[in-house]
Design a protein around this motif. Structure first.
Motif, PDB file in Angstrom:
ATOM      1  N   CYS A 805       0.855  -1.193   0.000  1.00  0.00           N
ATOM      2  CA  CYS A 805       0.000   0.000   0.000  1.00  0.00           C
ATOM      3  C   CYS A 805       0.887   1.239   0.000  1.00  0.00           C
ATOM      4  CB  CYS A 805      -0.935   0.002   1.198  1.00  0.00           C
ATOM      5  SG  CYS A 805      -0.122   0.225   2.806  1.00  0.00           S
ATOM      6  N   GLU A 886     -14.988  13.482  -1.052  1.00  0.00           N
ATOM      7  CA  GLU A 886     -15.652  12.333  -1.673  1.00  0.00           C
ATOM      8  C   GLU A 886     -14.772  11.701  -2.747  1.00  0.00           C
ATOM      9  OE1 GLU A 886     -19.568  13.349  -2.983  1.00  0.00           O
ATOM     10  OE2 GLU A 886     -20.273  13.847  -0.964  1.00  0.00           O
ATOM     11  N   ASP A 888     -11.564  11.389  -2.497  1.00  0.00           N
ATOM     12  CA  ASP A 888     -10.658  10.532  -1.729  1.00  0.00           C
ATOM     13  C   ASP A 888     -11.307   9.180  -1.435  1.00  0.00           C
ATOM     14  OD1 ASP A 888      -8.242  10.186   0.194  1.00  0.00           O
ATOM     15  OD2 ASP A 888      -9.984   9.830   1.481  1.00  0.00           O
ATOM     16  N   GLN A 889     -12.565   9.218  -1.064  1.00  0.00           N
ATOM     17  CA  GLN A 889     -13.283   7.964  -0.807  1.00  0.00           C
ATOM     18  C   GLN A 889     -13.442   7.154  -2.093  1.00  0.00           C
ATOM     19  OE1 GLN A 889     -17.148   8.570   0.886  1.00  0.00           O
ATOM     20  NE2 GLN A 889     -17.552   6.385   1.166  1.00  0.00           N
ATOM     21  N   TYR A 890     -13.702   7.826  -3.204  1.00  0.00           N
ATOM     22  CA  TYR A 890     -13.871   7.137  -4.489  1.00  0.00           C
ATOM     23  C   TYR A 890     -12.568   6.463  -4.926  1.00  0.00           C
ATOM     24  CZ  TYR A 890     -14.253   6.622  -9.563  1.00  0.00           C
ATOM     25  OH  TYR A 890     -14.230   6.124 -10.837  1.00  0.00           O
ATOM     26  N   ARG A 892     -10.312   5.162  -3.105  1.00  0.00           N
ATOM     27  CA  ARG A 892     -10.095   3.950  -2.313  1.00  0.00           C
ATOM     28  C   ARG A 892     -11.142   2.889  -2.590  1.00  0.00           C
ATOM     29  NH1 ARG A 892     -11.210   5.153   2.547  1.00  0.00           N
ATOM     30  NH2 ARG A 892     -11.690   7.355   2.306  1.00  0.00           N
ATOM     31  N   GLU A 893     -12.396   3.314  -2.684  1.00  0.00           N
ATOM     32  CA  GLU A 893     -13.482   2.346  -2.792  1.00  0.00           C
ATOM     33  C   GLU A 893     -13.941   2.133  -4.229  1.00  0.00           C
ATOM     34  OE1 GLU A 893     -16.549   3.661  -0.188  1.00  0.00           O
ATOM     35  OE2 GLU A 893     -15.255   3.670   1.591  1.00  0.00           O
ATOM     36  N   GLY A 894     -14.024   3.218  -5.015  1.00  0.00           N
ATOM     37  CA  GLY A 894     -14.487   3.087  -6.392  1.00  0.00           C
ATOM     38  C   GLY A 894     -13.411   2.582  -7.326  1.00  0.00           C
ATOM     39  N   GLY A 896     -10.410   1.469  -6.163  1.00  0.00           N
ATOM     40  CA  GLY A 896      -9.670   0.407  -5.489  1.00  0.00           C
ATOM     41  C   GLY A 896      -8.175   0.638  -5.406  1.00  0.00           C
ATOM     42  N   ARG A 898      -4.581   1.212  -3.865  1.00  0.00           N
ATOM     43  CA  ARG A 898      -4.022   0.650  -2.635  1.00  0.00           C
ATOM     44  C   ARG A 898      -3.417   1.776  -1.779  1.00  0.00           C
ATOM     45  NH1 ARG A 898      -1.807  -2.921  -6.394  1.00  0.00           N
ATOM     46  NH2 ARG A 898       0.339  -2.372  -5.794  1.00  0.00           N
ATOM     47  N   PRO A 901      -4.190   2.240   4.809  1.00  0.00           N
ATOM     48  CA  PRO A 901      -5.197   2.603   5.800  1.00  0.00           C
ATOM     49  C   PRO A 901      -4.543   3.264   7.001  1.00  0.00           C
ATOM     50  CG  PRO A 901      -4.690   0.274   5.964  1.00  0.00           C
ATOM     51  CD  PRO A 901      -3.920   0.788   4.774  1.00  0.00           C
TER      52      PRO A 901
END
Length: 909
Positions: A805, A886, A888-890, A892-894, A896, A898, A901
């Motif tokens: 990561c 948002e 930043d969240q995308y 990591r989650e949208g 993916g 690495r 955390p």
């Protein structure tokens, strides 16, 4: 041979018996195989140290601890086994007591670069004024003066210990200079606590106006001599008593939560980086506003005084006999009050036409666009459109009250074209001369009042256009005015329907107040005042460096929260127009144009409140809202988990150095050690003139840092090349974009620095099976769509790194730019993560770079959003902070990616 030459840091090391000190052994290249190093001492029994070291394959550094055993001197010899490579370090062990003080020095100090020195134990003490103070810019000149250097004594604050004697620098004729001068004081680094280093050294000060010794930040610390009898050189603008000290509890071992996110911004992006980073301290470890830690507490008053100033008041017009008030006048701005500050007027905005390094022309068109976009994104700081007690507001606060919203929708060419008519707020006596009598009528919609320019509302207030220039920044009254200045009205004194030379621009951003401090007394009127020996008898004069909690002259109204109970600065409860008895804006829209009168509170506009609340100084030290209520700054424990790195050019047209000084002063006021560096070479701590980020001791430069790049005495050729400008010279630009990122890399724990072959791939082909330079778009939950770019680190897609990561760094671009405009920055920095010419210990650890969007999209504003959430009642109001969070969240989650955390790790700081 498996290693190149060894270097030792520090090469001269001191310690007391029973204390420990770190020593780093580094090679200029990575070890091709495990490498053993034998260690011996020229004199045994002085220190304890490991006799054998190993640098692992692929690494280039090993750190050891040395323990002091008994007073004495020795030399440690490091030999790479099987080779002729050798390095030596001098080590001294001293008794655990500060050195005595004796000696003095006196004489005239001339601005010729020759220092005044002390003698005996004060042989390391000196005072020097550089040659530029004699022949450079007038505002930075220093006349010769008599001075004396002597020993002094100061009580050491609890929790500190002295590293050298207190040294007094005094003069009978001066105590403060219009520039920084160079001091040196004795220091014994061997007295540092176990495992402490030069980054823990602080400076204690007492001097004219400051009777209680206090820790002050200094500029350009340079350590010379040896660990037993050394000197600390630094730059500061005041005479007084200085002493090197250190906290007794450093270094501190603690658990620190790392989010592995950093945020960097340039100019507008720097403003956004500081705002978003400090507003979301749970998301970011490092905040780096480069040329942009906007301090709106200072800047709003600066804009009021200079950007929108330079006009005759009504009283001055009454006394005007030669028409001076009715022409463009470059001589009207007040004298500068800040180190590195540029002065200007509305009709002559400051710009150095001949010089590069500003990153754009920043002409009147650019300035007006910036003012309009700021009003869109924050609210107009200059006027308000809603009654003071309405929350949330119902009307947009972009243009002044009385401006139809549909007028703002008209294209600029129509608002400023031939035959266009201004908005007119009719005056009570629009054709009257200054001395003529004028009786106001009872219509609340007649008369725009202003305490300075239109106190009886006699003249019309009008919308107006601007934009014509004689040269950059300087208004041409005879040119075609093609841009609406929709954030302010002008007073139409000659009643011809346009703004003419000398006709003032109204600035109604706050109620009038006297910035004399909580005691309501200006320093010259305080008992015991003396201009040299006691310039601040009450000790309340604000100074970002020496007294950042001072309330006199801090550009802000002080009351509850910053004053003792029952005390406050004096203000006039007359509303933001500054005139008593004027009609107030009503909920039904039938009132006048003023807000806040007679409510018993100090008031400012909503736009000004939003700016101040989101500025770093406001968030760190606390701020006062539009109703005069105090809001505490971030908790100490929150500030303590963030590192802050700012910069600014000494000739930057936006006064970023001045704003950065005030921002850093907020950290000082909260008890955090701050360091200033004059140019990036100062980060080396050893006095060299050139900057090499690979050789900077990043652990020792401090956690709250500001670099002021550029030389106020630079020769003309350097100034033409952009020295100290908004962007800077090419070398300064590279240093700016590198420094903050390398500091993050050096301090993020762990990190992958392994060499790997890879290349930048923007398109997939047979040579590039994966894209690691990605251009895409993102739509937030508010529906706002904007582009962004991502640069993935070398080796990201290679199998051996599949579970690795990486930290992520957000780069925020400047005003009028696009995310792709910073792509070249990513490419340069990307190479630092894979260069075999950089040893592993200095190589940039691999990280993900993200370049978000900060432009206006659709019709929401003109060229820049300043990365803030606009007031929801503004038309098309973009929520840019939310968009980035948002995103930043995308990622990591949208997508993916690495991204590492958050983790809690033990650190020693």
């Amino acid at each position: 041979m498996v290693l190149r030459a060894l270097t030792l840091s520090p090469s001269n090391l001191g310690v007391t018996p029973g204390a420990f000190r770190f020593l780093d052994i580094e090679s200029a290249s990575d070890a091709c195989a495990d490498t053993l190093i034998d260690v011996a001492a020229s004199v045994d029994g002085i220190v304890r140290f490991p006799r054998e070291l190993r640098i692992a394959q692929g690494d280039s550094k090993v750190r050891i601890e040395i323990e002091g055993l008994r007073p004495g001197r020795t030399e440690l010899i490091f030999r790479v086994r099987g080779t002729a490579i050798e390095a030596r370090a001098e080590v001294v062990v001293v008794e655990d007591r500060p050195p005595p003080c004796s000696g003095e020095g006196s004489g005239m100090v001339y601005p010729n670069g020759t220092p005044l020195r002390g003698n005996d134990a004060l042989s390391q003490a000196s005072l020097r004024v550089p040659m530029g103070a004699a022949s450079g810019e007038e505002r930075y000149r220093v006349s010769p003066f008599e001075a004396r250097i002597t020993c002094d004594t100061m009580p050491i604050p609890p929790g500190y210990r002295a590293l050298g004697p207190a040294v007094s620098f005094r003069s009978p004729t001066v105590y403060r200079f219009p520039r920084e001068v160079e001091f040196s004081i004795p220091i014994r680094l061997a007295l540092l606590p176990s495992r402490a280093h030069r980054g823990h050294v602080e400076v204690l000060y007492r001097g004219p106006g400051i009777s209680t010794p206090r820790i002050v930040p200094i500029a350009n610390p340079r350590f010379a001599g040896n660990a037993e009898e050394g000197a600390l050189h630094f730059w500061a603008p005041r005479l007084g008593t200085y002493q090197a000290v250190v906290r007794t509890d450093v270094p501190r071992q603690r658990i620190r939560r790392f989010t592995f996110r950093g945020i960097i911004g340039f100019s507008m992006g720097g403003s956004g980086a500081a705002r978003i980073g400090l507003a979301n301290p749970d998301l970011f470890d490092f905040i780096a506003p480069l040329g942009g830690p906007t301090d709106w507490i200072y800047l709003l008053e600066y804009i009021r005084r200079y950007h929108l100033g330079g006009f005759c008041t009504f009283e001055e017009r009454l006394r005007d006999t030669d028409g001076r008030c009715n022409r463009v006048n470059r001589e009207r701005p007040p004298p500068r009050g800040e180190l590195f500050e540029h002065t200007q007027t509305f009709e002559n905005w400051w710009y150095e036409d001949m010089y590069d390094g500003q990153g754009g022309r920043f002409n009147r068109d650019d300035y007006i666009s910036i003012f309009r976009d700021l009003a869109m994104m924050f609210g107009n700081p200059n006027t308000d459109t809603n009654p003071i007690d309405i929350d949330p507001p119902t009307q947009p606060s972009i243009a002044p009250p009385g401006t139809p919203e549909e007028w703002r929708r008209i294209p600029d060419a129509m608002r400023c074209g031939d035959g266009a008519s201004p908005i007119v707020i009719r005056g009570h006596c629009p054709t009257a001369n200054p001395g003529d009598p004028c009786t106001p009528d009872t219509d609340p919609k007649t008369g725009w009042y202003d305490d300075e320019y239109n106190p009886d509302g006699r003249w019309d207030a009008i919308s107006f256009c601007d934009g014509a220039e004689i040269d950059v920044g300087n208004w041409d009254p005879s040119g075609r005015q093609f841009i609406p200045v929709e954030v302010a009205y002008a007073i139409d004194i000659n009643h011809n329907g346009r703004r003419d030379p000398g006709e003032p621009v109204v600035r109604n951003g706050r109620e009038p107040f006297e910035d004399f401090g909580c005691d309501r007394t200006p320093s010259p009127m305080e008992p015991g005042y003396h201009p040299i020996e006691n310039p601040d008898p009450s000790g309340d004069d604000y100074d970002f460096q020496y007294n950042p909690s001072g309330t006199e002259g801090n550009y802000d109204y002080d009351g509850e929260g910053t004053c003792p109970p029952g005390q406050s600065e004096r203000f006039e409860d007359v509303g933001i127009d500054g005139v008593p008895g004027t009609p107030q804006i009503q909920r039904d829209g039938m009132g006048g144009y003023d807000v806040g009168e007679g409510d018993g509170r100090f008031n400012r506009t909503r736009g000004a409140e939003r700016m101040i609340a989101s500025s770093p100084r406001g968030m760190v030290r606390g701020y006062r809202d539009r109703l005069g209520r105090w809001h505490e700054g971030l908790p100490i424990e929150v500030i303590n988990r963030i590192d802050f790195f700012a910069d600014g050019g000494v000739r930057d047209l936006f006064n970023w150095v001045v704003q950065g000084n005030h921002t850093m002063g907020a950290f000082v006021a909260r008890g955090f050690p701050v360091r200033f560096y004059n140019n990036f070479s100062g980060l080396h701590l050893d006095g060299r003139d050139t900057f090499d980020w690979k050789q900077v001791p990043w652990e020792e430069i401090g956690r709250y840092v500001m670099v002021r790049y550029g030389d106020i005495d630079a020769p003309e050729a350097d100034r033409i090349a952009g020295d100290g400008g908004h962007v800077g010279t090419p070398d300064q630009l590279v240093a700016r974009m590198t420094s903050a990122l390398v500091m993050m890399s050096a301090r993020w724990p762990g990190g992958d620095r392994r060499l790997v072959y890879d290349q930048i791939c923007r398109q997939v082909n047979q040579n590039c099976p994966n894209r690691n330079f990605i251009d895409s778009t993102f739509t937030s939950s508010t529906g706002r769509t904007g582009p962004f770019s991502v640069v993935l680190p070398p080796g990201y897609f290679q199998p051996e790194f599949a579970s690795t990561c990486y930290p992520v760094v957000y780069f925020l671009h400047g005003y009028g730019m696009e995310p792709t405009d910073l792509a070249s920055v990513g490419l340069i920095l990307w190479s630092y993560m894979r260069s075999p010419l950089i040893p592993a210990s200095r190589r940039l650890q691999k990280m993900i770079f993200v370049f978000p969007d900060g432009r206006c999209r659709s019709n929401e504003c003109l060229r820049g959003t300043f990365y803030t959430d606009a007031p929801p009642n503004h038309p098309g109001a973009p929520q840019m902070q939310r968009w980035l969070i948002e995103l930043d969240q995308y990622l990591r989650e949208g997508m993916g990616l690495r991204i590492c955390p958050p983790r809690e790790l033990m650190v020693i700081e």
